[in-house]
Design a protein around this motif. Structure first.
Motif, PDB file in Angstrom:
ATOM      1  N   LEU A 206       0.319  -1.078  -0.127  1.00  0.00           N
ATOM      2  CA  LEU A 206       0.020  -0.108  -0.106  1.00  0.00           C
ATOM      3  C   LEU A 206       0.654   1.165   0.053  1.00  0.00           C
ATOM      4  N   ASN A 207       0.437   2.466  -0.827  1.00  0.00           N
ATOM      5  CA  ASN A 207       0.771   3.787  -0.648  1.00  0.00           C
ATOM      6  C   ASN A 207       1.543   4.014   0.854  1.00  0.00           C
TER       7      ASN A 207
ATOM      8  N   LEU B 179       2.232  -3.548   4.118  1.00  0.00           N
ATOM      9  CA  LEU B 179       2.062  -4.812   2.941  1.00  0.00           C
ATOM     10  C   LEU B 179       0.338  -5.693   3.647  1.00  0.00           C
ATOM     11  N   VAL B 180      -0.569  -6.051   2.991  1.00  0.00           N
ATOM     12  CA  VAL B 180      -1.282  -6.854   3.050  1.00  0.00           C
ATOM     13  C   VAL B 180      -1.184  -8.160   2.172  1.00  0.00           C
ATOM     14  N   THR B 181      -1.234  -9.337   2.724  1.00  0.00           N
ATOM     15  CA  THR B 181      -1.253 -10.765   1.928  1.00  0.00           C
ATOM     16  C   THR B 181      -2.835 -11.475   2.112  1.00  0.00           C
ATOM     17  N   GLY B 182      -2.592 -11.940   1.475  1.00  0.00           N
ATOM     18  CA  GLY B 182      -4.012 -12.888   1.547  1.00  0.00           C
ATOM     19  C   GLY B 182      -4.095 -13.609   0.555  1.00  0.00           C
ATOM     20  N   GLN B 183      -5.052 -14.784   0.811  1.00  0.00           N
ATOM     21  CA  GLN B 183      -4.964 -16.272  -0.501  1.00  0.00           C
ATOM     22  C   GLN B 183      -6.504 -15.191  -0.943  1.00  0.00           C
TER      23      GLN B 183
ATOM     24  N   HIS C 195       1.082  -7.564   8.688  1.00  0.00           N
ATOM     25  CA  HIS C 195       2.475  -5.987   8.263  1.00  0.00           C
ATOM     26  C   HIS C 195       1.213  -4.834   8.126  1.00  0.00           C
ATOM     27  N   CYS C 196      -0.314  -5.293   8.971  1.00  0.00           N
ATOM     28  CA  CYS C 196      -1.131  -3.751   8.381  1.00  0.00           C
ATOM     29  C   CYS C 196      -2.206  -4.120   9.712  1.00  0.00           C
ATOM     30  N   ALA C 197      -2.280  -2.832   9.960  1.00  0.00           N
ATOM     31  CA  ALA C 197      -3.336  -2.447  11.265  1.00  0.00           C
ATOM     32  C   ALA C 197      -4.970  -3.640  10.187  1.00  0.00           C
ATOM     33  N   PRO C 198      -5.638  -3.807  11.085  1.00  0.00           N
ATOM     34  CA  PRO C 198      -6.748  -4.636  11.566  1.00  0.00           C
ATOM     35  C   PRO C 198      -7.367  -4.150   9.753  1.00  0.00           C
TER      36      PRO C 198
ATOM     37  N   ALA D 100      -6.638  -4.472   6.441  1.00  0.00           N
ATOM     38  CA  ALA D 100      -6.631  -5.993   6.012  1.00  0.00           C
ATOM     39  C   ALA D 100      -9.019  -6.333   5.750  1.00  0.00           C
ATOM     40  N   ARG D 101      -8.989  -5.635   6.845  1.00  0.00           N
ATOM     41  CA  ARG D 101     -10.506  -5.501   6.705  1.00  0.00           C
ATOM     42  C   ARG D 101     -11.325  -5.195   4.596  1.00  0.00           C
ATOM     43  N   ASN D 102     -10.497  -4.094   5.258  1.00  0.00           N
ATOM     44  CA  ASN D 102     -11.059  -2.458   3.410  1.00  0.00           C
ATOM     45  C   ASN D 102     -10.754  -3.524   3.003  1.00  0.00           C
TER      46      ASN D 102
END
Length: 186
Positions: A72-73, A77-81, A109-112, A115-117
């Motif tokens: 993200l800017n 860092l958002v990771t997932g599947q 590696h990011c705020a919860p 990640a939800r957004n």
């Protein structure tokens, strides 16, 4: 007979390559326009060729897993599947409505909240881009199954014969049967 034959194997490899390429080239963007990087494209399943009334009919049935990362800017860092549980044309016609799931978005590696957004955006917007890429690849896979599939490279019979003779002289079987349990290092 095509079942498991060389032509069917080439079709399966060609189909997976087409799907992989389309997904990697798909314009996948995060909410602020950041690029969604696919770590890899895991494709499980098979593509087969049926012959009906003298015509070749290509079918495929795959499960696709897409591990991803978004830088993200904001520096997070958002990771997932992302997964496609069933991408198939086995029910006749082209692959229609494709289910795309986002079961995992990690907040390591990011705020919860980030990640939800990201998860809701991926399920809404990115899933649609993946559906479009898969629909386009379905047409290409169908065409590949009906067309001429690339033949494997030429086989050098002399080299195969020499290798087989060398194996016989060494007393080894023509294929690797693995290491017996008794001879494995402890």
């Amino acid at each position: 007979r095509l079942s498991g034959g060389a032509l069917e194997q080439r079709f399966d490899l060609a189909a997976k390559a087409i799907i992989r390429r389309r997904l990697q080239e798909a314009p996948l963007r995060a909410p602020a326009g950041e690029t969604i990087e696919l770590d890899e494209v895991n494709i499980q399943g098979e593509a087969i060729l049926h012959v009906r009334q003298g015509k070749r009919v290509p079918y495929f049935d795959y499960k696709v897993d897409l591990p991803f990362r978004i830088r993200l800017n904001t520096g997070e860092l958002v990771t997932g599947q992302i997964e496609v549980p069933e991408f198939t044309n086995s029910y006749g016609g082209a692959a229609g409505d494709v289910e795309v799931r986002v079961p995992t978005v990690r907040d390591w590696h990011c705020a919860p909240a980030t990640a939800r957004n990201a998860r809701s955006f991926l399920a809404r917007e990115t899933a649609q881009a993946i559906r479009e890429a898969l629909r386009a690849s379905a047409e290409s896979v169908q065409a590949a199954g009906l067309g001429d599939l690339p033949a494997p490279g030429p086989v050098d019979l002399r080299r195969l014969q020499e290798a087989s003779l060398a194996d016989k002289l060494r007393g080894e079987p023509p294929f690797n049967r693995g290491v017996p349990v008794e001879l494995r290092a402890a």
